[in-house]
Design a protein around this motif. Sequence first.
Motif, PDB file in Angstrom:
ATOM      1  N   ALA A 226      -0.443  -4.708   5.263  1.00 55.56           N
ATOM      2  CA  ALA A 226       0.686  -4.208   4.467  1.00 55.56           C
ATOM      3  C   ALA A 226       0.319  -4.068   2.987  1.00 55.56           C
ATOM      4  CB  ALA A 226       1.882  -5.149   4.627  1.00 55.56           C
ATOM      5  N   PHE A 227      -0.541  -4.975   2.502  1.00 58.39           N
ATOM      6  CA  PHE A 227      -0.747  -5.034   1.053  1.00 58.39           C
ATOM      7  C   PHE A 227      -2.112  -4.570   0.561  1.00 58.39           C
ATOM      8  CE2 PHE A 227       2.697  -8.135   1.750  1.00 58.39           C
ATOM      9  CZ  PHE A 227       3.621  -7.634   0.848  1.00 58.39           C
TER      10      PHE A 227
ATOM     11  N   ASN B 293      -7.519  -6.118  -8.617  1.00 59.97           N
ATOM     12  CA  ASN B 293      -7.391  -5.657  -7.229  1.00 59.97           C
ATOM     13  C   ASN B 293      -7.137  -6.787  -6.236  1.00 59.97           C
ATOM     14  OD1 ASN B 293      -7.694  -2.878  -7.696  1.00 59.97           O
ATOM     15  ND2 ASN B 293      -9.897  -3.166  -7.944  1.00 59.97           N
ATOM     16  N   THR B 294      -6.942  -8.008  -6.733  1.00 56.67           N
ATOM     17  CA  THR B 294      -6.672  -9.124  -5.825  1.00 56.67           C
ATOM     18  C   THR B 294      -5.193  -9.111  -5.450  1.00 56.67           C
ATOM     19  OG1 THR B 294      -8.386 -10.394  -6.955  1.00 56.67           O
ATOM     20  CG2 THR B 294      -6.920 -11.618  -5.476  1.00 56.67           C
ATOM     21  N   LYS B 295      -4.922  -8.883  -4.181  1.00 54.53           N
ATOM     22  CA  LYS B 295      -3.530  -8.778  -3.745  1.00 54.53           C
ATOM     23  C   LYS B 295      -2.999 -10.079  -3.148  1.00 54.53           C
ATOM     24  CE  LYS B 295      -2.445  -4.442  -4.547  1.00 54.53           C
ATOM     25  NZ  LYS B 295      -2.097  -3.512  -3.499  1.00 54.53           N
ATOM     26  N   LEU B 296      -3.879 -10.818  -2.472  1.00 55.69           N
ATOM     27  CA  LEU B 296      -3.420 -12.002  -1.735  1.00 55.69           C
ATOM     28  C   LEU B 296      -4.320 -13.197  -2.020  1.00 55.69           C
ATOM     29  CD1 LEU B 296      -3.209 -10.351   1.831  1.00 55.69           C
ATOM     30  CD2 LEU B 296      -1.333 -10.505   0.173  1.00 55.69           C
TER      31      LEU B 296
ATOM     32  N   GLY C   3       8.957  -5.234   4.765  1.00 56.95           N
ATOM     33  CA  GLY C   3       7.715  -4.454   4.780  1.00 56.95           C
ATOM     34  C   GLY C   3       6.847  -4.791   5.981  1.00 56.95           C
ATOM     35  N   LEU C   4       6.756  -6.078   6.313  1.00 53.04           N
ATOM     36  CA  LEU C   4       5.947  -6.495   7.460  1.00 53.04           C
ATOM     37  C   LEU C   4       6.591  -6.022   8.763  1.00 53.04           C
ATOM     38  CD1 LEU C   4       5.093 -10.179   6.393  1.00 53.04           C
ATOM     39  CD2 LEU C   4       3.649  -8.146   6.135  1.00 53.04           C
ATOM     40  N   ASN C   5       7.898  -6.099   8.779  1.00 48.39           N
ATOM     41  CA  ASN C   5       8.664  -5.699   9.957  1.00 48.39           C
ATOM     42  C   ASN C   5       8.442  -4.229  10.298  1.00 48.39           C
ATOM     43  OD1 ASN C   5      10.403  -6.649  11.921  1.00 48.39           O
ATOM     44  ND2 ASN C   5      12.205  -5.917  10.834  1.00 48.39           N
ATOM     45  N   LYS C   6       8.282  -3.444   9.258  1.00 52.91           N
ATOM     46  CA  LYS C   6       8.078  -2.009   9.395  1.00 52.91           C
ATOM     47  C   LYS C   6       6.782  -1.682  10.146  1.00 52.91           C
ATOM     48  CE  LYS C   6       8.022   1.336   5.811  1.00 52.91           C
ATOM     49  NZ  LYS C   6       8.246   1.703   4.398  1.00 52.91           N
ATOM     50  N   ILE C   7       5.778  -2.531   9.979  1.00 61.03           N
ATOM     51  CA  ILE C   7       4.469  -2.195  10.562  1.00 61.03           C
ATOM     52  C   ILE C   7       4.119  -3.022  11.799  1.00 61.03           C
ATOM     53  CG2 ILE C   7       3.602  -1.465   8.307  1.00 61.03           C
ATOM     54  CD1 ILE C   7       1.809  -3.983   8.319  1.00 61.03           C
TER      55      ILE C   7
ATOM     56  N   ARG D 207       0.848  -1.194   0.000  1.00 62.85           N
ATOM     57  CA  ARG D 207       0.000   0.000   0.000  1.00 62.85           C
ATOM     58  C   ARG D 207       0.885   1.245   0.000  1.00 62.85           C
ATOM     59  NH1 ARG D 207      -3.307  -0.688   5.297  1.00 62.85           N
ATOM     60  NH2 ARG D 207      -4.175   1.337   4.758  1.00 62.85           N
ATOM     61  N   ASN D 208       0.396   2.301  -0.615  1.00 61.99           N
ATOM     62  CA  ASN D 208       1.205   3.531  -0.717  1.00 61.99           C
ATOM     63  C   ASN D 208       1.603   4.076   0.648  1.00 61.99           C
ATOM     64  OD1 ASN D 208       1.548   3.718  -3.448  1.00 61.99           O
ATOM     65  ND2 ASN D 208      -0.464   4.690  -3.734  1.00 61.99           N
ATOM     66  N   ASN D 209       0.664   4.071   1.598  1.00 61.31           N
ATOM     67  CA  ASN D 209       1.009   4.635   2.915  1.00 61.31           C
ATOM     68  C   ASN D 209       2.085   3.803   3.619  1.00 61.31           C
ATOM     69  OD1 ASN D 209      -1.001   2.554   3.277  1.00 61.31           O
ATOM     70  ND2 ASN D 209      -1.191   3.199   5.394  1.00 61.31           N
ATOM     71  N   ILE D 210       2.115   2.493   3.296  1.00 55.70           N
ATOM     72  CA  ILE D 210       3.136   1.618   3.910  1.00 55.70           C
ATOM     73  C   ILE D 210       4.490   1.859   3.240  1.00 55.70           C
ATOM     74  CG2 ILE D 210       3.793  -0.801   4.370  1.00 55.70           C
ATOM     75  CD1 ILE D 210       1.265   0.133   5.905  1.00 55.70           C
ATOM     76  N   LYS D 211       4.442   2.035   1.908  1.00 54.56           N
ATOM     77  CA  LYS D 211       5.695   2.340   1.199  1.00 54.56           C
ATOM     78  C   LYS D 211       6.347   3.573   1.794  1.00 54.56           C
ATOM     79  CE  LYS D 211       4.053   0.926  -3.339  1.00 54.56           C
ATOM     80  NZ  LYS D 211       3.276   1.513  -4.423  1.00 54.56           N
TER      81      LYS D 211
END
Length: 352
Positions: A90-91, A144-147, A231-235, A11-15
């Motif tokens: 995250a995604f 739009n399917t991410k996972l 990325g997961l570690n960040k959040i 996601r942009n906010n996570i980036k």
Amino acid sequence: MKTIDIGSLFRNNIKNLKPYTSARDEFKEITGDFIFLDANENPFDTGFNRYPDPQQRKLKKVFSELKRVNEDQILFGNGSDEVLDLIIRAFCEPGIDNVLGISPSYGMYEVLANINNVEYKKSLLNSLDYSLNLNDIFAQINDNTKLVFLCSPNNPTGQILNFDDVKRVVEGFDGIVIIDEAYIDFSTEKSWLKMLSQYNNIIVTQTLSKAFGLAGIRLGIAYASAQIIAGLNKIKPPYNINQLTQEKALSVMIDKSYSNNLNTCNSIEKNLLYKALVKLNFVLKVYPSDSNFILIKVTNANEIYDKILKKGIVVRNRTKDDLCENCLRISIGTPDQNRILIDVLKSISESE
Ligand SMILES: *Cc1c(COP(=O)(O)O)cnc(C)c1O
């Protein structure tokens, strides 16, 4: 072999997120003769007055050696449930992105998606053998399917998903495939962990809750490409794995005999239970199991469930799950517990 652009999937906010940095992130040294006055902890030694290592480095080192993955490919969560939640957050852009799971399967994927306001699409398994319906999976996946959540061995069906079927999903889908291996230690089939070097779009999750007999300490693990883990570690919450859990997990993982001792009887007991179950006259079908439980189809699940409960044994009634009409899920107990269960089931069978 497959490499996708993971960076663009976040996601942009996570980036753009600037993560919280804790005292222990800013000053990592924990050995040496320092006086620590940086974290507002209580200075007196209670055994637990210090915050735990936010990166669980000792534990990662042990898991890294045991599982033959790099330390930067490991993320620990407060149970796999926390890991799964972090992945969605995250995604997936709430209200826009969607995820797809199989059904019947573990109920938490859908609940976590709902909590995050992320649409959850369900792909029914093939009713005959609970295998993946690949045509349906690919028909439902959109831009739009991410996972995609796959659970193998699957809960509540008990069976491992066919390797080539999973591979078709991993290779055909330009998002991330989560392979939940909570029950992999009970299976004779191989883990998807060894495929991490070939596919950067998979996340394999495991847990100490089942084969390691440590559901109470809450330790789940995600293995993935370093980019996903970063990325997961960040959040993740900074101190998500508490000190007691880190210590207990460490002592158990370095004791090679520990989980063997706990699980030697699982497959023997599973076979004994299987043989007893197929003889009962209210049992219509006993599904093969690669896990520590057996799914059975009975004549009337609600009725049989109540009769078993009246004898003091609690099983799980799955009759409301897709494709599980009149199904009960029974965990494998200790040899003594299983003998009692079999006696109870026989007495019910004789009175039917
Ligand atoms: C039990 C189970 C888990 C374990 O969750 P924890 O939060 O690690 O205890 C994960 N996935 C499935 C499919 C399970 O059945």
